[in-house]
Design a protein around this motif. Structure first.
Motif, PDB file in Angstrom:
ATOM      1  N   SER A 385       0.842  -1.212   0.000  1.00 23.90           N
ATOM      2  CA  SER A 385       0.000   0.000   0.000  1.00 23.90           C
ATOM      3  C   SER A 385       0.866   1.246   0.000  1.00 23.90           C
ATOM      4  CB  SER A 385      -0.885   0.043   1.245  1.00 23.90           C
ATOM      5  OG  SER A 385      -1.756  -1.030   1.258  1.00 23.90           O
ATOM      6  N   ARG A 386       1.945   1.204   0.748  1.00 20.28           N
ATOM      7  CA  ARG A 386       2.862   2.348   0.795  1.00 20.28           C
ATOM      8  C   ARG A 386       3.463   2.600  -0.590  1.00 20.28           C
ATOM      9  NH1 ARG A 386       4.728   7.259   2.166  1.00 20.28           N
ATOM     10  NH2 ARG A 386       6.989   7.344   2.131  1.00 20.28           N
ATOM     11  N   LEU A 387       3.885   1.542  -1.267  1.00 14.97           N
ATOM     12  CA  LEU A 387       4.465   1.704  -2.610  1.00 14.97           C
ATOM     13  C   LEU A 387       3.415   2.274  -3.566  1.00 14.97           C
ATOM     14  CD1 LEU A 387       6.500  -1.635  -2.938  1.00 14.97           C
ATOM     15  CD2 LEU A 387       7.411   0.662  -2.540  1.00 14.97           C
ATOM     16  N   MET A 388       2.183   1.760  -3.457  1.00 13.77           N
ATOM     17  CA  MET A 388       1.113   2.224  -4.362  1.00 13.77           C
ATOM     18  C   MET A 388       0.778   3.679  -4.103  1.00 13.77           C
ATOM     19  SD  MET A 388      -1.218  -1.210  -4.426  1.00 13.77           S
ATOM     20  CE  MET A 388      -2.482  -0.606  -5.523  1.00 13.77           C
ATOM     21  N   SER A 389       0.862   4.101  -2.836  1.00 12.87           N
ATOM     22  CA  SER A 389       0.562   5.510  -2.518  1.00 12.87           C
ATOM     23  C   SER A 389       1.598   6.450  -3.119  1.00 12.87           C
ATOM     24  CB  SER A 389       0.511   5.707  -0.995  1.00 12.87           C
ATOM     25  OG  SER A 389       1.820   5.713  -0.446  1.00 12.87           O
ATOM     26  N   GLN A 390       2.765   5.879  -3.461  1.00 10.90           N
ATOM     27  CA  GLN A 390       3.821   6.684  -4.101  1.00 10.90           C
ATOM     28  C   GLN A 390       3.765   6.532  -5.616  1.00 10.90           C
ATOM     29  OE1 GLN A 390       6.744   4.478  -1.774  1.00 10.90           O
ATOM     30  NE2 GLN A 390       7.557   6.398  -0.998  1.00 10.90           N
ATOM     31  N   GLY A 391       2.736   5.822  -6.097  1.00  8.22           N
ATOM     32  CA  GLY A 391       2.588   5.632  -7.533  1.00  8.22           C
ATOM     33  C   GLY A 391       3.486   4.562  -8.094  1.00  8.22           C
ATOM     34  N   LEU A 392       4.027   3.682  -7.212  1.00 10.05           N
ATOM     35  CA  LEU A 392       4.939   2.638  -7.683  1.00 10.05           C
ATOM     36  C   LEU A 392       4.205   1.310  -7.862  1.00 10.05           C
ATOM     37  CD1 LEU A 392       7.901   3.460  -5.286  1.00 10.05           C
ATOM     38  CD2 LEU A 392       7.761   3.994  -7.709  1.00 10.05           C
TER      39      LEU A 392
END
Ligand SMILES: [Zn+2]
Length: 392
Positions: A385-392
């Protein structure tokens, strides 16, 4: 075989020889195992020739019937060493334990102690990993288990408690609420039934922190009998920090290691009672509003907060509190740079190591050990989720 003598109350100093004791019968304080060290006659060569998960049994109360806990790898992390500007960084990878966390080392001893005490149930409040581990070791020992978990406990922990046949009560709220529900149920039981419950929580018996000691013995042996310069450990209840410092003093006193390491305690900055105590020089105070995504470290009032803080102070180490997002980023960085899947609790320790580096805590040629307390896949959704929140 063992040089175990009994238990000493860390609060009032009372000596307790009853093997089934869990807390001090006089004051309710925490018990700590004591040994006749003069009778210990161990050499590096003798230990190196031994195999098995419990080869350091002379320095434990007894040797349990395990299911493959311990003997975990110490993995070189060369890119992390470059980034931190130190000689070596190694990750002591406790993910290799049977239920994927360091907790298994202590629960193996707890289950054996419960069988000897003729209890029938391992009972505990837990953020999750301890409950999964207790359910596994109870199953192995032919015991029941009852875990009180906060509602936020991760899916894997809850599911695996069920899979092992454990009994689970999900308590709305955080760890403190689960602890309260456990205490209430215990108090309201008929006295005769209470005897059947063996407490499996950290510092509710002397076994969880004692069981953490071999983590350090193994590390020294894996470093060809040299103590590391620094160990960075995530702190929740404080069992690992307290256990590894006791082990470090034992190995140095027995001449099996040349020195003791500096111990650094890492906690999330929104639940950091032990770090705050280290900074202030006082005793840990309960954290008023614990709020971290690192559920396993969200312990507002750790039972082992004082021994953990004392371990850090005595070792010449320090405390470090880190931002949640930095911890998640660190877990992802270790996965991407080193290929290792670490728990987000270890992400806290790794982010802490970066902060300590910035503060000049490490020398250029230091050997730094970071304890990965558990497997990364229990936390996969949080890091992703953290990676996705950074657009990764
Ligand atoms: Zn006492």
């Amino acid at each position: 075989m063992t040089s175990f003598e009994g238990f000493v109350c860390t609060d009032c100093g009372q000596t307790v020889t009853d093997e089934g004791a869990t807390r001090c019968p006089d004051c309710g304080g925490t018990l700590d195992a004591s040994y006749d060290y003069d009778a210990v006659d161990l050499t590096r060569e003798e230990l190196a020739d031994r195999d098995g998960d419990w080869k350091y049994g002379q320095l434990l109360p007894f040797t349990p019937n395990g299911i493959g806990e311990g003997t975990t790898p110490l993995i070189e992390a060369p890119r992390l060493a470059d980034e931190l500007g130190v000689g070596r960084v190694l990750i002591k990878n406790e993910a290799h334990n049977p239920t994927g966390t360091v907790t298994d080392r202590g629960q193996a001893l707890v289950a054996e102690a419960a069988v000897r005490a003729e209890a029938d149930t391992l009972a505990l409040p837990t953020t999750g990993n301890g409950g999964q581990s207790a359910a596994a070791y109870a199953a192995r020992a032919g015991l029941l288990s009852r875990a009180f978990v906060p509602s936020r406990t991760n899916f894997v922990n809850k599911a695996m408690i069920n899979v092992h046949g454990g009994d689970m009560r999900v308590v709305e709220g955080r760890y403190g609420d689960a602890r309260e529900a456990y205490e209430t149920e215990r108090e309201e039981m008929p006295a005769a039934d209470r005897e059947d419950w063996f407490p499996a929580g950290a510092f509710d018996s002397p076994y969880r922190h004692e069981g953490a000691k071999p983590l350090y013995y193994e590390t020294v042996e894996q470093l060809d009998w040299e103590a590391p310069d620094a160990v960075v450990v995530p702190v929740g209840h404080g069992a690992v920090a307290a256990g590894l410092w006791k082990a470090a003093r034992e190995f140095a006193d027995l001449g099996l290691a040349d020195d003791t390491p500096r111990v650094y305690a890492a906690q999330p900055e929104d639940c950091a009672p032990v770090v705050e105590a280290i900074d202030s020089g006082g005793d840990p105070e309960p954290w008023e509003y614990p709020d971290t995504v690192v559920g396993s470290l969200e312990i507002a009032d750790p039972e082992g907060g004082l021994p953990a803080a004392e371990a850090v102070r005595a070792s010449g180490g320090d405390g470090v509190a880190v931002d949640d997002q930095d911890a998640l980023d660190s877990a992802a960085t270790v996965a991407q740079h080193e290929g290792l899947e670490i728990s987000i609790a270890c992400g806290v320790a790794t982010a802490g190591a970066w902060d300590l580096h910035d503060e000049g805590a490490f020398d250029d040629d230091d050997t730094v050990v970071i304890v990965n307390t558990g497997t990364g896949n229990k936390d996969a959704d949080i890091v992703r989720s953290r990676l996705m929140s950074q657009g990764l």
